[in-house]
Design a protein around this motif. Structure first.
Motif, PDB file in Angstrom:
ATOM      1  N   CYS A 133       0.966  -1.208   0.194  1.00 41.26           N
ATOM      2  CA  CYS A 133       0.019   0.025  -0.033  1.00 41.26           C
ATOM      3  C   CYS A 133       0.829   1.290   0.128  1.00 41.26           C
ATOM      4  O   CYS A 133       0.502   2.198  -0.456  1.00 41.26           O
ATOM      5  N   GLU A 134       2.161   1.256   0.813  1.00 44.56           N
ATOM      6  CA  GLU A 134       2.813   2.421   0.851  1.00 44.56           C
ATOM      7  C   GLU A 134       3.550   2.521  -0.321  1.00 44.56           C
ATOM      8  O   GLU A 134       3.790   3.762  -0.990  1.00 44.56           O
ATOM      9  N   VAL A 135       3.976   1.398  -1.006  1.00 49.64           N
ATOM     10  CA  VAL A 135       4.594   1.328  -2.365  1.00 49.64           C
ATOM     11  C   VAL A 135       3.485   2.521  -3.568  1.00 49.64           C
ATOM     12  O   VAL A 135       3.984   3.112  -4.022  1.00 49.64           O
ATOM     13  N   ILE A 136       2.450   1.938  -3.258  1.00 50.52           N
ATOM     14  CA  ILE A 136       1.540   2.657  -4.418  1.00 50.52           C
ATOM     15  C   ILE A 136       1.245   3.748  -4.057  1.00 50.52           C
ATOM     16  O   ILE A 136       1.055   4.699  -4.921  1.00 50.52           O
ATOM     17  N   GLY A 137       1.078   4.560  -2.731  1.00 47.91           N
ATOM     18  CA  GLY A 137       0.939   5.726  -2.555  1.00 47.91           C
ATOM     19  C   GLY A 137       2.078   6.519  -2.802  1.00 47.91           C
ATOM     20  O   GLY A 137       1.892   7.573  -3.529  1.00 47.91           O
ATOM     21  N   GLY A 138       3.054   6.027  -2.708  1.00 48.67           N
ATOM     22  CA  GLY A 138       4.742   6.624  -3.252  1.00 48.67           C
ATOM     23  C   GLY A 138       4.476   6.881  -4.968  1.00 48.67           C
ATOM     24  O   GLY A 138       4.952   7.890  -5.301  1.00 48.67           O
ATOM     25  N   LEU A 139       3.962   6.015  -5.559  1.00 48.80           N
ATOM     26  CA  LEU A 139       3.772   5.979  -6.976  1.00 48.80           C
ATOM     27  C   LEU A 139       2.842   7.143  -7.311  1.00 48.80           C
ATOM     28  O   LEU A 139       3.282   7.895  -8.430  1.00 48.80           O
TER      29      LEU A 139
END
Length: 306
Positions: A133-139
């Motif tokens: 989830c954090e990866v997607i938010g960062g993207l």
């Protein structure tokens, strides 16, 4: 290694089953498109000097062929013609490889793109959920930029969805559809203008050689990133359905993505509710709606209400 001039036997059966019998969209039906696909791939191979390197992959709407050109690895993607993919090449061109797969060449008339190779069998289904989830938010934060005028505006979609929700469906609770219609009217202000990836979920992020993770298959829209959080809620559903408290689980996902992306969590929750309700209505309108699918959309939508 596959000769791209003899591509027909390489079309995966699972992909044929998805496309066969589809109605014309926008100009050609699924059977006709499949029949022409081998000749189209051969033409693209000649024009882009491609040699196939391995087995064909596919998603729901495209075939993906690993190739090389001048000894450099590349990927040929040819999509079934549909509206959501029409401007995919323009979105990738705008992002220029920053947070998304790099576009090397495009032939929009043939719904074809030449892309950098990614690790096609490693996506965000594998990492721990909260990290994913954090990866997607960062993207989302990296992909954020102004949308050019070619892209469909989210406000135009609102004009279609308000009557959809007002009409509702006997299979979807009326209180949900009425709330969705009301929220759509409130969300209209300020909803356009950013180039967003409206289908940014765990399987649409792949590992890469030059970066840990890159987005693919953007389905671009001129909108706001709060609208784009919803797919994170309805994917990796087995983990959600196994959670002790579905509301707490999905709210945690939403909060993690919103914080990492720097977007308003309340607005993301409102948009997610709307998208879940409209998905429920569309499912209910199918000739033979799936009870499990419909129940999933409704259950998830209820978790987004106070």
């Amino acid at each position: 290694m596959t000769d791209l001039h003899d591509f027909a036997p390489s079309i995966p059966d699972a992909f044929r089953e998805v496309v066969q019998g589809r109605p014309a969209e926008p100009k050609v039906g699924g059977d006709d498109w499949l029949a022409h696909l081998p000749a189209q791939v051969a033409e693209l191979a000649d024009e882009w000097d491609l040699v196939a390197d391995g087995p064909v992959w596919h998603g729901v709407c495209a075939v993906v062929i690993p190739c090389h050109r001048d000894r450099e690895p590349v990927v040929l993607k040819v999509s079934w013609p549909h509206e959501e993919a029409r401007l995919e090449h323009l979105a990738l061109q705008s992002w220029a490889g920053q947070g998304a797969v790099r576009l090397l060449a495009a032939d929009p008339a043939r719904w074809a793109m030449l892309l950098e190779p990614l690790v096609h069998d490693r996506n965000l289904d594998a990492p721990e959920l909260l990290e994913a989830c954090e990866v997607i938010g960062g993207l989302m934060r990296r992909l954020d930029r102004p949308a050019t005028p070619q892209f469909t505006r989210l406000s135009d979609e609102i004009d279609r969805w308000i009557p959809l929700c007002r009409n509702g469906s006997p299979l979807v609770p009326r209180r949900l559809t009425e709330q969705a219609a009301s929220l759509l009217a409130d969300l209209r202000d300020g909803c356009d203008g950013r180039l967003i990836h409206q289908d940014l979920h765990f399987q649409n992020v792949l590992a890469a050689r030059r970066e840990p993770w890159l987005a693919i298959d953007p389905k671009p829209l001129s909108g706001e990133w709060a609208f784009a959080v919803a797919p994170v809620l309805w994917n990796r559903w087995d983990e959600a359905s196994a959670a002790y408290n579905l509301r707490a689980h999905l709210r945690l996902r939403l909060g993690l993505v919103s914080e990492a992306a720097g977007i308003d969590e309340d607005r993301a929750r409102s948009w997610s509710f709307v998208r879940l309700v409209t998905n429920a209505i569309w499912e209910a309108e199918e000739p033979h709606p799936g009870n499990a699918e419909l129940s999933r959309w409704i259950a998830a939508a209820k978790t987004m209400t106070e």
